[in-house]
Motif scaffolding. Structure first.
Motif, short mmCIF file in Angstrom:
data_model
loop_
_atom_site.label_atom_id
_atom_site.label_comp_id
_atom_site.label_asym_id
_atom_site.label_seq_id
_atom_site.Cartn_x
_atom_site.Cartn_y
_atom_site.Cartn_z
N GLN A 1 0.83 -1.21 0.00
CA GLN A 1 0.00 0.00 0.00
C GLN A 1 0.86 1.26 0.00
O GLN A 1 0.54 2.25 -0.65
CB GLN A 1 -0.94 -0.01 1.21
CG GLN A 1 -1.99 -1.11 1.17
CD GLN A 1 -1.52 -2.39 1.85
OE1 GLN A 1 -0.33 -2.68 1.89
NE2 GLN A 1 -2.47 -3.14 2.39
N ASN B 1 4.06 1.50 -1.11
CA ASN B 1 4.76 1.61 -2.40
C ASN B 1 3.83 2.10 -3.51
O ASN B 1 4.27 2.83 -4.41
CB ASN B 1 5.37 0.27 -2.79
CG ASN B 1 6.65 -0.04 -2.03
OD1 ASN B 1 7.30 0.87 -1.52
ND2 ASN B 1 7.00 -1.31 -1.93
N GLN B 2 2.58 1.69 -3.44
CA GLN B 2 1.61 2.09 -4.48
C GLN B 2 1.03 3.47 -4.22
O GLN B 2 0.32 4.00 -5.07
CB GLN B 2 0.48 1.06 -4.57
CG GLN B 2 0.92 -0.30 -5.10
CD GLN B 2 -0.21 -1.31 -5.13
OE1 GLN B 2 -1.30 -1.07 -4.59
NE2 GLN B 2 0.04 -2.44 -5.76
N GLN C 1 -1.29 4.28 -2.08
CA GLN C 1 -2.74 4.24 -1.90
C GLN C 1 -3.17 5.33 -0.91
O GLN C 1 -2.54 5.50 0.14
CB GLN C 1 -3.18 2.86 -1.40
CG GLN C 1 -2.95 1.75 -2.41
CD GLN C 1 -3.43 0.40 -1.90
OE1 GLN C 1 -4.01 0.30 -0.83
NE2 GLN C 1 -3.18 -0.64 -2.68
#
Length: 287
Positions: free
Chosen positions: A170, A172-173, A175
């Motif tokens: 989460q 790294n992305q 979000q």
């Protein structure tokens, strides 16, 4: 030598099994994944491979006169725990009755209290389907225990974190998270502290226990602390209206449900000394 059967030997159960084996216990475990069974077998545990999704798929399990830790997550969907019902039906079908049951439930059975304190005697009014399934399983095991005159201990567990369970994907992305000034209190427990609570409950537990580190912090604060410890950029923060649009429904539910979990009965009656009484030390130990 205590004899233990762990149904659902996953993230938490594997750690409990390892600690019990190191203490000289006779350990048998259930799980679905053959690859994950290999290290448990090598460590000295007996393993049973099956699904709990259908009653006729469950073989005769080595549960008779053993301590039982039930850690199988409910199936997705619905308000009853079909897996727990199949498991109990299999035990009664085969007359394999444990000497004591410890069920790993969840604090979601309390529902949303708007950040108010919950103790083990607080009303259970789950608002999420998952909370309803957890409460159904609690009542199922309590009824099973009454029928067979055995002790049933319920552990209402807060969000579990630890090695291999930090929200790296989460982060790294990137979000989005709910703005920290809007995020409500939530609770968590490091898996190592949960494992010691399980072992204590198996040997001397009685009734219901909240399992939490006792230091609530919002989910946004937790994700930020993880990002900082991992030396990653913090995730963007959005307001409530935007969160409802873009967040997965389950994650949005976690942000909306809020309570402060009292853990005094766990500390006092189970004699637990937490290794990680707040999230910063627990996160550091999980890197």
């Amino acid at each position: 030598m205590p004899k233990l059967f762990i149904a659902g030997c996953g993230y938490t159960g594997s750690l409990v099994a390892d600690q019990a084996l190191r203490a000289g216990w006779d350990v048998a475990v259930h799980l679905r994944d053959e690859a994950k069974a290999a290290p448990l077998t090598q460590a000295g545990a007996s393993t049973c491979l099956c699904s709990m999704d259908q009653l006729d798929e469950i073989p005769r399990l080595p549960v008779s006169d053993r301590l039982l830790l039930y850690s199988v997550p409910p199936q997705g969907g619905g308000s009853i725990d079909l897996r727990a019902r199949n498991f109990c039906a299999a035990l009664e079908r085969d007359q394999t009755i444990p000497s004591r049951i410890v069920y790993l439930s969840a604090t979601s059975v309390y529902g949303d209290t708007g950040g108010q304190l919950v103790t083990e005697t607080s009303p259970t009014v789950p608002s999420s389907a998952m909370g309803k399934r957890r409460l159904d399983a609690e009542q199922l095991f309590q009824s099973f225990g009454e029928r067979h005159a055995i002790a049933v201990v319920i552990l209402r567990v807060s969000a579990i974190y630890g090695k291999g369970r930090l929200p790296l994907m989460q982060i790294n992305q990137g979000q989005p998270l709910l703005r920290e000034d809007l995020a409500k209190p939530s609770n968590r427990i490091h898996v190592e502290d949960l494992a010691q609570a399980c072992l204590a409950a198996l040997t001397r537990g009685n009734g219901i226990y909240n399992i939490s580190d006792g230091h609530p912090a919002s989910m946004t604060a937790y994700f930020n602390a993880c990002a900082d410890a991992l030396q990653k950029p913090r995730q963007p923060q959005i307001d409530l209206a935007e969160a409802q649009k873009v967040m997965p429904p389950l994650l949005f539910t976690y942000f909306m449900e809020s309570r402060v979990v009292d853990n005094q009965r766990m500390l006092r009656d189970l004699g637990i000394t937490l290794r990680y009484p707040e999230m910063l030390s627990g996160i550091a130990a999980s890197l």
